[in-house]
Design a protein around this motif. Structure first.
Motif, PDB file in Angstrom:
ATOM      1  N   SER A  61      15.182  27.387  -7.024  1.00 16.05           N
ATOM      2  CA  SER A  61      14.381  28.604  -7.065  1.00 16.05           C
ATOM      3  C   SER A  61      15.275  29.840  -7.123  1.00 16.05           C
ATOM      4  O   SER A  61      15.030  30.760  -7.895  1.00 16.05           O
ATOM      5  N   LEU A  62      16.321  29.833  -6.314  1.00 18.08           N
ATOM      6  CA  LEU A  62      17.235  30.978  -6.291  1.00 18.08           C
ATOM      7  C   LEU A  62      17.968  31.171  -7.621  1.00 18.08           C
ATOM      8  O   LEU A  62      18.248  32.299  -8.022  1.00 18.08           O
ATOM      9  N   PHE A  63      18.267  30.056  -8.291  1.00 19.66           N
ATOM     10  CA  PHE A  63      19.002  30.135  -9.552  1.00 19.66           C
ATOM     11  C   PHE A  63      18.089  30.149 -10.778  1.00 19.66           C
ATOM     12  O   PHE A  63      18.548  30.086 -11.912  1.00 19.66           O
ATOM     13  N   GLY A  64      16.780  30.229 -10.566  1.00 22.05           N
ATOM     14  CA  GLY A  64      15.841  30.366 -11.669  1.00 22.05           C
ATOM     15  C   GLY A  64      15.583  29.093 -12.461  1.00 22.05           C
ATOM     16  O   GLY A  64      15.214  29.166 -13.634  1.00 22.05           O
ATOM     17  N   CYS A  65      15.778  27.950 -11.838  1.00 22.80           N
ATOM     18  CA  CYS A  65      15.517  26.689 -12.557  1.00 22.80           C
ATOM     19  C   CYS A  65      14.683  25.752 -11.688  1.00 22.80           C
ATOM     20  O   CYS A  65      14.937  24.553 -11.619  1.00 22.80           O
ATOM     21  N   VAL A  66      13.662  26.307 -11.048  1.00 22.96           N
ATOM     22  CA  VAL A  66      12.854  25.535 -10.105  1.00 22.96           C
ATOM     23  C   VAL A  66      12.101  24.391 -10.776  1.00 22.96           C
ATOM     24  O   VAL A  66      11.951  23.326 -10.184  1.00 22.96           O
ATOM     25  N   ALA A  73      13.870  16.399  -8.106  1.00 17.32           N
ATOM     26  CA  ALA A  73      13.506  16.035  -6.733  1.00 17.32           C
ATOM     27  C   ALA A  73      12.406  14.976  -6.723  1.00 17.32           C
ATOM     28  O   ALA A  73      12.443  14.035  -5.923  1.00 17.32           O
ATOM     29  N   ALA A  74      11.434  15.114  -7.606  1.00 21.01           N
ATOM     30  CA  ALA A  74      10.352  14.127  -7.682  1.00 21.01           C
ATOM     31  C   ALA A  74      10.902  12.763  -8.084  1.00 21.01           C
ATOM     32  O   ALA A  74      10.527  11.731  -7.514  1.00 21.01           O
ATOM     33  N   ALA A  75      11.802  12.738  -9.042  1.00 21.36           N
ATOM     34  CA  ALA A  75      12.383  11.470  -9.482  1.00 21.36           C
ATOM     35  C   ALA A  75      13.221  10.839  -8.377  1.00 21.36           C
ATOM     36  O   ALA A  75      13.178   9.624  -8.164  1.00 21.36           O
ATOM     37  N   LEU A  76      13.980  11.649  -7.646  1.00 26.84           N
ATOM     38  CA  LEU A  76      14.825  11.123  -6.574  1.00 26.84           C
ATOM     39  C   LEU A  76      14.021  10.660  -5.367  1.00 26.84           C
ATOM     40  O   LEU A  76      14.469   9.801  -4.612  1.00 26.84           O
ATOM     41  N   SER A  77      12.835  11.210  -5.182  1.00 28.95           N
ATOM     42  CA  SER A  77      12.038  10.839  -4.011  1.00 28.95           C
ATOM     43  C   SER A  77      11.140   9.633  -4.267  1.00 28.95           C
ATOM     44  O   SER A  77      10.542   9.102  -3.329  1.00 28.95           O
ATOM     45  N   ALA A  78      11.058   9.200  -5.516  1.00 25.24           N
ATOM     46  CA  ALA A  78      10.214   8.042  -5.840  1.00 25.24           C
ATOM     47  C   ALA A  78      10.777   6.801  -5.156  1.00 25.24           C
ATOM     48  O   ALA A  78      11.966   6.525  -5.233  1.00 25.24           O
ATOM     49  N   SER A  79       9.912   6.075  -4.459  1.00 29.06           N
ATOM     50  CA  SER A  79      10.373   4.889  -3.745  1.00 29.06           C
ATOM     51  C   SER A  79      10.488   3.676  -4.660  1.00 29.06           C
ATOM     52  O   SER A  79      11.137   2.700  -4.320  1.00 29.06           O
ATOM     53  N   LYS A  80       9.862   3.738  -5.809  1.00 25.87           N
ATOM     54  CA  LYS A  80       9.931   2.639  -6.768  1.00 25.87           C
ATOM     55  C   LYS A  80      10.567   3.133  -8.057  1.00 25.87           C
ATOM     56  O   LYS A  80      10.582   4.326  -8.338  1.00 25.87           O
ATOM     57  N   ASP A  81      11.058   2.202  -8.822  1.00 26.96           N
ATOM     58  CA  ASP A  81      11.612   2.539 -10.122  1.00 26.96           C
ATOM     59  C   ASP A  81      10.497   3.127 -10.991  1.00 26.96           C
ATOM     60  O   ASP A  81       9.415   2.559 -11.102  1.00 26.96           O
TER      61      ASP A  81
END
Length: 107
Positions: A61-66, A73-81
C-alpha cells in the motif's frame, strides 16, 4: 473433577505458548522497541492474517502496488495448491504450470 482441571491447565499452557509464538512472529516483522509495538507493528497486529503477509500488504500500500501484493498474499496464504487437475490431465497441467512460472519466484 481432576481431568477437567488438567484439561484447563493444558489449554492455558497452549494459549500462553500461542501468545509467545505470535509475539515472536510479530517481533520478526515489526521490530518492537523494548516490546512496544512500532507503528508498523501496530498495523500488522490489527490485520487478521499472518504477520509476514500483513507486512507485505501494508508495504504494498505504501509503495502503490497494493493490488499486486494482495494477489501474492492470497496465493501465499492458500492452504492447498491452487493448481488443480484431474489425474488424467496432470501431465498437461504440470507443463502449463512450468510455462506459466518460468520467470516467477512464486510458482
Amino acid at each position: 473433577d481432576e481431568s477437567s482441571d488438567e484439561e484447563a491447565e493444558e489449554a492455558s499452557e497452549a494459549s500462553e505458548a500461542s501468545d509467545d509464538d505470535a509475539l515472536f512472529s510479530l517481533s520478526t516483522v515489526a521490530a518492537p522497541q523494548r516490546w512496544r509495538l512500532t507503528p508498523l507493528g501496530y498495523h500488522v497486529s490489527n490485520l487478521p492474517v499472518e504477520c509476514r503477509l500483513a507486512k507485505l500488504v501494508i508495504l504494498g500500500s505504501l509503495f502503490g502496488c497494493v493490488e499486486s501484493t494482495l494477489t501474492i498474499a492470497a496465493a501465499l496464504s492458500a492452504s492447498k495448491d491452487v493448481f488443480f487437475a484431474p489425474v488424467h490431465l496432470r501431465a498437461r497441467a504440470a507443463e502449463a504450470k512450468r510455462r506459466l512460472g518460468a520467470d516467477s519466484d512464486l510458482l
